[in-house]
Design an enzyme around this catalytic site. Sequence first.
Site, mmCIF file in Angstrom:
data_model
loop_
_atom_site.group_PDB
_atom_site.id
_atom_site.type_symbol
_atom_site.label_atom_id
_atom_site.label_comp_id
_atom_site.label_asym_id
_atom_site.label_seq_id
_atom_site.Cartn_x
_atom_site.Cartn_y
_atom_site.Cartn_z
ATOM 1 N N HIS A 1 46.795 11.429 24.604
ATOM 2 C CA HIS A 1 46.340 10.052 24.785
ATOM 3 C C HIS A 1 45.719 9.485 23.511
ATOM 4 O O HIS A 1 45.008 8.493 23.550
ATOM 5 C CB HIS A 1 45.367 9.954 25.956
ATOM 6 C CG HIS A 1 46.042 10.166 27.271
ATOM 7 N ND1 HIS A 1 46.274 11.417 27.786
ATOM 8 C CD2 HIS A 1 46.591 9.296 28.155
ATOM 9 C CE1 HIS A 1 46.904 11.307 28.942
ATOM 10 N NE2 HIS A 1 47.107 10.031 29.189
ATOM 11 N N ASP B 1 36.136 14.801 33.543
ATOM 12 C CA ASP B 1 37.242 13.839 33.566
ATOM 13 C C ASP B 1 38.361 14.576 34.270
ATOM 14 O O ASP B 1 39.038 15.407 33.669
ATOM 15 C CB ASP B 1 37.629 13.480 32.126
ATOM 16 C CG ASP B 1 38.860 12.577 32.061
ATOM 17 O OD1 ASP B 1 39.439 12.264 33.115
ATOM 18 O OD2 ASP B 1 39.243 12.201 30.937
ATOM 19 N N TRP C 1 44.110 20.131 50.396
ATOM 20 C CA TRP C 1 43.813 18.941 51.212
ATOM 21 C C TRP C 1 42.642 18.135 50.638
ATOM 22 O O TRP C 1 42.573 16.930 50.844
ATOM 23 C CB TRP C 1 43.497 19.361 52.659
ATOM 24 C CG TRP C 1 42.490 20.458 52.742
ATOM 25 C CD1 TRP C 1 41.142 20.323 52.821
ATOM 26 C CD2 TRP C 1 42.744 21.867 52.693
ATOM 27 N NE1 TRP C 1 40.537 21.553 52.835
ATOM 28 C CE2 TRP C 1 41.491 22.530 52.753
ATOM 29 C CE3 TRP C 1 43.910 22.645 52.598
ATOM 30 C CZ2 TRP C 1 41.378 23.917 52.727
ATOM 31 C CZ3 TRP C 1 43.785 24.018 52.579
ATOM 32 C CH2 TRP C 1 42.542 24.641 52.638
ATOM 33 N N LYS C 2 41.753 18.786 49.891
ATOM 34 C CA LYS C 2 40.568 18.079 49.400
ATOM 35 C C LYS C 2 40.945 17.032 48.358
ATOM 36 O O LYS C 2 40.512 15.878 48.418
ATOM 37 C CB LYS C 2 39.563 19.080 48.830
ATOM 38 C CG LYS C 2 39.020 20.027 49.899
ATOM 39 C CD LYS C 2 37.801 20.798 49.443
ATOM 40 C CE LYS C 2 37.167 21.495 50.652
ATOM 41 N NZ LYS C 2 35.821 21.981 50.370
ATOM 42 N N GLY D 1 32.403 19.032 29.620
ATOM 43 C CA GLY D 1 32.332 18.266 28.382
ATOM 44 C C GLY D 1 32.215 19.168 27.161
ATOM 45 O O GLY D 1 32.543 18.736 26.047
#
Lengths: 333, 333
Positions: A44, A174, A226-227, A305
């Site tokens: 990105h 993130d 499923w969560k 992080g």
Amino acid sequence: MRVAYETMVKEFARVLEKKGFTAQDAQDAAVIFAQNSLAGVYSHGLNRFPRVVSYLEKGEIDPNVRATCEMSSGVMERWDGHRGFGPLNAKRAMDRACEIAKEHGVGLVALGNNNHWMRGGTYGWLAADNGCIGICWSNTMPNMPAWGAKDRKIGNNPLIMAVPRSNGCHALIDCAVSQFSYGKIEDCRLRGVQLPVPGGYDTKGQLTTDPAEIEKTWRVLPMGYWKGSGLSIVLDLIATVLTNGNSVQKIGTFGDEVGLTQIMIAIDPSKFNTTEETDAIVDAIIADVKSSEPVNEQTNVMYPGEPELRNISENKEQGIPVIEEVWQSVLDM
Amino acid sequence: MRVAYETMVKEFARVLEKKGFTAQDAQDAAVIFAQNSLAGVYSHGLNRFPRVVSYLEKGEIDPNVRATCEMSSGVMERWDGHRGFGPLNAKRAMDRACEIAKEHGVGLVALGNNNHWMRGGTYGWLAADNGCIGICWSNTMPNMPAWGAKDRKIGNNPLIMAVPRSNGCHALIDCAVSQFSYGKIEDCRLRGVQLPVPGGYDTKGQLTTDPAEIEKTWRVLPMGYWKGSGLSIVLDLIATVLTNGNSVQKIGTFGDEVGLTQIMIAIDPSKFNTTEETDAIVDAIIADVKSSEPVNEQTNVMYPGEPELRNISENKEQGIPVIEEVWQSVLDM
């Protein structure tokens, strides 16, 4: 090959200004792309830059369109991104959320009809740089089956949470709500390696770590089964309700991943704590996590992080690693 | 054996009043416990009730202690729960967050030093019943290893998000950031069945679906591996910073799971949408998810909260299933 961060910012800004951005916007957008590469999220950063330039050249992104505030109530604003340049609209929205938070404790900007924001961590980091706790998420095009389903109707909607530290070493998560990003699956397939844990289903409907098998079905796995599926749906619901913008389903009708919906929440902890108090709380929790007994001698238990902060530190010192052809293509623009 | 919801509320309220609650508090607390059973979360409803009563009898919970607001800034309040009755403090905190949201769009109450709130979904549901989007979470005692670690230093901090529908069929996710709750692992072991997916590590350090093996190490798996670990740490950081209350690490020094830290955020969508608009957005997204192609004929693709709504509907009609001895023990109190 490695390139200095400052050089990368300068080159990106030069190209963006040439493609129609104002000097300030070109600089702000250049910083976002270069910081993504600096943090080690090359997909990105530099590697995405040429595609964005091609969108500008084709007129698919208008560099002069800016998000506008459509409605406002108390500490909450609803913005229309007018399908402008995703990262700049998102940056402005989080900046505004922080501004409101500094006045009233909490600020929320619901940004509809925006384009891809690149790396969501950028906006969490931005809030933390402003001294705020940042919570933000984006929806995406339908790229994952809901739990129990075969066809892709939900998004892997990335969720970001950041906590500020005055030394700049913010804690940040993130996380797309799929177990792996599409980029990671492709990367493993290209390198001929298995995923570290199951990431989707093969053609027989079995969970697999084989990226090539997953690419045959594109039935990627939500994080936590499923969560992650449930989280994805609720994040899309909240974002679409607050913007009255495009849901994952609607985005799926556009052909491209455009017109996304993003939520920016900022919370100012300095309303209750001194900077020293907040730092002491964060430092103590991080120190405790890092004092864990690792599973083996090679493992370093890290806080959220920390891997990005290590990349930033290394890439600032040694320069940012680049694919030479991609970097040359930017120099030639 | 099944018991009518209204009977359960009445009996719980009778016992709680006898143990020192005011009539109103006894009624409110009784509703929370009975609703948990009604929604099918029996572990935090009737089955937990006798333990709570024993805490009251031993004086470990003072029925007359109430959370107090210690600091306030804009739309944000910091409360001290004074280790009072967890569910009532949490209810009052979310009620207050909704009250602020109705005035200013968003409300946040950071509740420190509270006791266990039972089922987090209660407070998301409460926000939705107030017409608000609810986001809340609690920390816990250290009960899960961080990613890459062997020893348990992080919490499985449940995260709840709810979206209101005017028909009361709210969308709601209530998810601990471990793959399975301790109760689910124990339940599977008692029934002699494997977990549906890996839920932790065996004594050789391998991932396993065997609940008995996991109980030997208690190295339970975060949801989404490293993702749930990171989320857990950031949720604890935010909660502890905003309350200056007890972190997971600190709670681990108390011997019991007491003095927890909880965050309640309410957002009022009626500031931007009519009820009809919000309903239409939510209905469309849910209808799209439910139109997924299921993996097999037996599978019904559900939206978050739908399983609980089915339990509520069935248990309202047929009565709430109870373990007879537990129910009798309440009648005898």
